[in-house]
Design a protein around this motif. Structure first.
Motif, mmCIF file in Angstrom:
data_model
loop_
_atom_site.group_PDB
_atom_site.id
_atom_site.type_symbol
_atom_site.label_atom_id
_atom_site.label_comp_id
_atom_site.label_asym_id
_atom_site.label_seq_id
_atom_site.Cartn_x
_atom_site.Cartn_y
_atom_site.Cartn_z
ATOM 1 N N ASN A 376 31.944 57.361 26.023
ATOM 2 C CA ASN A 376 31.193 56.544 25.067
ATOM 3 C C ASN A 376 31.927 56.616 23.722
ATOM 4 O OD1 ASN A 376 29.327 55.270 23.417
ATOM 5 N ND2 ASN A 376 27.561 56.233 24.413
ATOM 6 N N ASP A 378 32.531 54.608 21.216
ATOM 7 C CA ASP A 378 31.916 54.145 19.965
ATOM 8 C C ASP A 378 31.027 55.228 19.357
ATOM 9 O OD1 ASP A 378 33.182 51.718 20.141
ATOM 10 O OD2 ASP A 378 31.459 50.655 21.000
ATOM 11 N N ASN A 379 30.193 55.860 20.186
ATOM 12 C CA ASN A 379 29.284 56.886 19.665
ATOM 13 C C ASN A 379 30.035 58.145 19.240
ATOM 14 O OD1 ASN A 379 27.002 55.382 19.845
ATOM 15 N ND2 ASN A 379 25.997 56.600 21.422
ATOM 16 N N ASN A 381 33.066 58.256 18.038
ATOM 17 C CA ASN A 381 33.674 57.958 16.743
ATOM 18 C C ASN A 381 32.630 57.853 15.634
ATOM 19 O OD1 ASN A 381 36.267 57.995 17.774
ATOM 20 N ND2 ASN A 381 36.335 55.786 18.139
ATOM 21 N N LYS A 382 31.422 57.427 15.998
ATOM 22 C CA LYS A 382 30.334 57.392 15.016
ATOM 23 C C LYS A 382 29.992 58.812 14.565
ATOM 24 C CE LYS A 382 25.593 55.723 14.370
ATOM 25 N NZ LYS A 382 24.445 54.993 15.016
ATOM 26 N N GLY A 407 37.558 59.262 22.459
ATOM 27 C CA GLY A 407 37.355 59.111 21.026
ATOM 28 C C GLY A 407 38.491 59.722 20.226
#
Length: 720
Positions: A376, A378-379, A381-382, A407
């Motif tokens: 996942n 995106d999460n 990196n968030k 990530g």
């Protein structure tokens, strides 16, 4: 000194007792009040653990408290627990402490039992010629007393905080009032002569002969026929108070003397609050004593202490101090309200961290509730961006190593020198898929959630330690680097070279996986090999009972037998995928297998055995094409001489913090597996936790402060 702060939740959890029995307590402190007292004790230089006073109390204390029998310095219990249920609830924790042999603040079981029973209190006061209003005890609403004089006040004899109180002035009102309270409280009812007039509260701290009577508080009722109800006490602001009360010098001294006599006659210790009424002729009558007077900010005891120039922190530490004097004949040092930067770093850090625990928990909740499954991206990196903002605020610079399969890796430093004093290594990814995420929640002394023990709790501990260092004005003295990876679930497949590279530029390397339940620091951890093994056959007939599934079953069985009862290595099958063409018997399958092993030699031996088992052809089985792919590997971590020296340094700091640690052997591999063997590298500096990668993964609540404070000292020590 180690101080266990014991409290009760507002409601009984079925897991906290064997049965629900009798009256449940209506008294409890709010979590904010408990934290306030804990923070005050931390400011006094003490090591504090907050423990719920339930069925697990003895086990919690056995883990935390020093063993004086073994030569450890004694600890204390700061009791804020009113008890869970049944009669004489105030006595429950003190009685248990007597049994366990742990000193505690406040009165003993006998003193609490007498004071909690309003009838017994009045009998003792009368026998000692201490004025108290006349009284009658009703077992039923039909009881008769020829000498009863109205007005009277009606109240249950075993409750406190003004529960159930009602003033009546005739028999027609008295009997229903008594009946109502008997039904509600299931106990005898005290009917006491009502004294119209002024009302006072007097705080007493200490033990005979060194008793301090605090300035007298007057409860400004306004009307001599009014009483202070439970609603008045619990509502915000309460009834107005005046302190010191406007009394003549003579009446002030008289009242103080009465309170001291009552305190000593009832056999109380350390602190109490005395409630008094004064009639129109200025005669004093002691109504009752509260042996567990409220330490809330709106309480009369705290109000009087402020008038006496106590800070909240010095009041709490004074109560502890007089108890220590009673037990041991010597006091403990009390720190002023504002942290003294000349104090040891461990004291400053714990004070800061206790005060910011809620903020750390809010960060932890945000981290856990963000699903950072290894793919996942995106999460992940968030989360990296969130942590980046926190670290930049602390003066760290960031270098992002861009990734495509996982990530981004993130590297931070707070200096420009070629060598780091310490490198902190952790990871942001978890193995939990989108349907496996367990959100943050608290249960008793545990905090649960996906990744909370494996990495996210450790990242919060790191942030807490760095903030504490900055608060103590010592962060700039530590040349600190932080590497956050995103492929731990894949065995560090992409980050291992980076870990090795940055480790070589660092004097010490620290990992943030959780400590074991016993506080274990990871000095060794197993190596890991991950295999994907593909079996292929041309047999496609659905009628062929000798298809690939029976063959696969035998090989899995052989793998299980290989690792049965073994302590130095583990083999576990993580997935099996078998499929056939056009609805026929499967003609190919993929088996995923993880091998964990203690030494490199065991790893090599296991690899040979695994390959032998997989390639062995069973008699009568179809011919298979077998491809064994070792997709990732991490070497085991062995405790080297440099690790031993590093551990001994940490052990010395832990003793000063009064924190128990021990060497721990971790079954799961770690990023420190990729640190060169000659460098001092240890893991397990996150909070205490357990049950990695399961729905029950948790950390121990209080270990957030404990481990953050320890890490603060370690980081600073690494810079010396």
């Amino acid at each position: 000194m180690k101080v266990a702060l014991i409290y009760n939740e507002s409601k009984i959890d079925p897991d906290d007792v064997i049965n629900v029995f009798g009256m449940t307590t209506k008294e409890h402190y709010s979590p904010k009040a408990v934290e306030r007292v804990a923070r005050a004790l931390e400011k006094g230089g003490h090591t504090v653990k907050v423990i719920e006073g339930d069925i697990h109390l003895a086990d919690e204390l056995r883990e935390f408290m020093p063993r004086v029998i073994d030569g450890d310095a004694p600890g204390m219990v700061f009791n804020m627990a009113y008890g869970l249920q049944g009669q004489n609830r105030y006595t429950h924790v003190p009685a248990m402490m007597e049994m366990l042999g742990i000193p505690y603040i406040g009165s003993g079981p006998a003193g609490h039992a007498i004071v909690q029973d309003k009838v017994m209190t009045k009998i003792v006061l009368q026998k000692n010629n201490i004025p108290t209003p006349g009284f009658w005890v009703f077992r039923t609403a039909e009881d008769k007393f020829d000498d009863l004089v109205f007005p009277v006040i009606v109240k249950p004899k075993l409750e406190s905080t003004s529960m159930g109180m009602e003033v009546v002035d005739n028999w027609d009102d008295l009997r229903p009032a008594v009946a109502k309270q008997i039904e509600k409280y299931q106990q005898d009812i005290l009917v006491e002569q009502f004294i119209p007039g002024r009302e006072f509260a007097v705080g007493v701290i200490g033990n005979s002969p060194n008793l301090e009577v605090l300035p007298i508080v007057e409860i400004n009722l306004g009307d001599p026929d009014k009483i202070q109800t439970k609603g008045d006490k619990v509502k915000k602001g309460g009834i107005d108070k005046t302190c010191p009360a406007p009394l003549s010098k003579e009446k002030t001294e008289e009242l103080k003397k009465l309170c001291v006599n009552a305190f000593t006659s009832l056999g109380l210790y350390d602190y109490t609050r005395v409630d008094i009424r004064m009639d129109k002729d200025e005669n004093f009558y002691i109504l009752e004593l509260n042996s567990m007077a409220s330490l809330g900010m709106g309480g009369s005891l705290v109000y009087a202490a402020k008038t006496a120039k106590y800070t909240y922190e010095s009041l709490i530490n004074k109560i502890l101090d007089v108890a220590v004097m009673r037990y041991f004949g010597e006091s403990t040092p009390v720190q002023e309200k504002e942290p003294d930067m000349s104090k040891p770093l461990r004291v400053i850090a714990r004070t800061y961290l206790r005060g910011h625990l809620q903020s750390l928990k809010e960060n932890l909740r945000d981290f856990v509730n963000l699903n950072t499954h290894v793919y996942n991206i995106d999460n992940i990196n968030k989360l990296g961006n969130i942590i980046s903002r926190r670290l930049k605020h602390l003066g760290f610079n960031e270098h992002v190593h861009k990734q495509f399969d996982v990530g981004d890796f993130r590297f931070f430093t707070n200096h420009d020198e070629p060598e780091n004093d310490v490198l902190i290594v952790s990871h942001m990814d978890t193995h939990y898929g989108p349907n496996d995420l367990i959100n943050y929640y608290e249960s008793g002394d545990k905090i649960l959630g996906s990744g909370i023990a494996e990495s996210k709790g450790g990242i919060v501990v790191m942030l807490g330690a760095l903030h504490a260092l900055r608060f103590a004005k010592k962060l700039r003295k530590v040349k600190c680097a932080i590497l956050l990876t995103t492929d731990d679930s894949l065995g560090g497949r992409f980050s291992k070279e980076l870990v090795e590279q940055y480790s070589k530029k660092s004097r010490y390397i620290i990992g943030l996986k959780s400590a074991s339940k016993e506080g274990g620091i990871i000095t060794t951890c197993y190596g890991r090999n991950d295999y994907q093994i593909r079996f292929t056959t041309q047999q496609t007939s659905s009628a062929d009972i000798h298809g690939i599934i029976p063959v696969l079953g035998k090989k899995i069985s052989a793998i299980e037998k290989l690792s049965k009862d073994e302590k130095d290595y583990r083999l576990r099958t993580t997935s099996i995928v078998a499929q056939g063409s056009h609805g026929h018997t499967p003609n190919y399958a993929t088996l995923s297998l993880i091998s964990s092993y203690k030494t490199p030699q065991l790893g090599q031996s296991l690899d040979s055995k695994i390959r032998s088992i997989m390639k062995k052809r069973e008699v009568g089985s179809p011919k298979l094409e077998i491809a064994i792919n070792q997709v990732q590997t991490r070497p085991p971590v062995m405790e080297e001489e440099s690790d031993t020296s590093f551990y001994e340094l940490i052990e010395d700091l832990a003793k000063k913090h009064e924190i128990k640690i021990k060497r721990h052997e971790q079954i799961m591999s770690s990023d420190i597996s990729n640190v060169p063997a000659e460098l001092p590298a240890l893991d397990g500096f996150g909070p205490k936790g357990h049950k990695y990668r399961s729905p029950q993964e948790y950390i121990v609540h209080d270990s957030i402060v404990e481990r953050s404070a320890l890490l603060t000292s370690i980081l600073y020590k690494c810079s010396e």
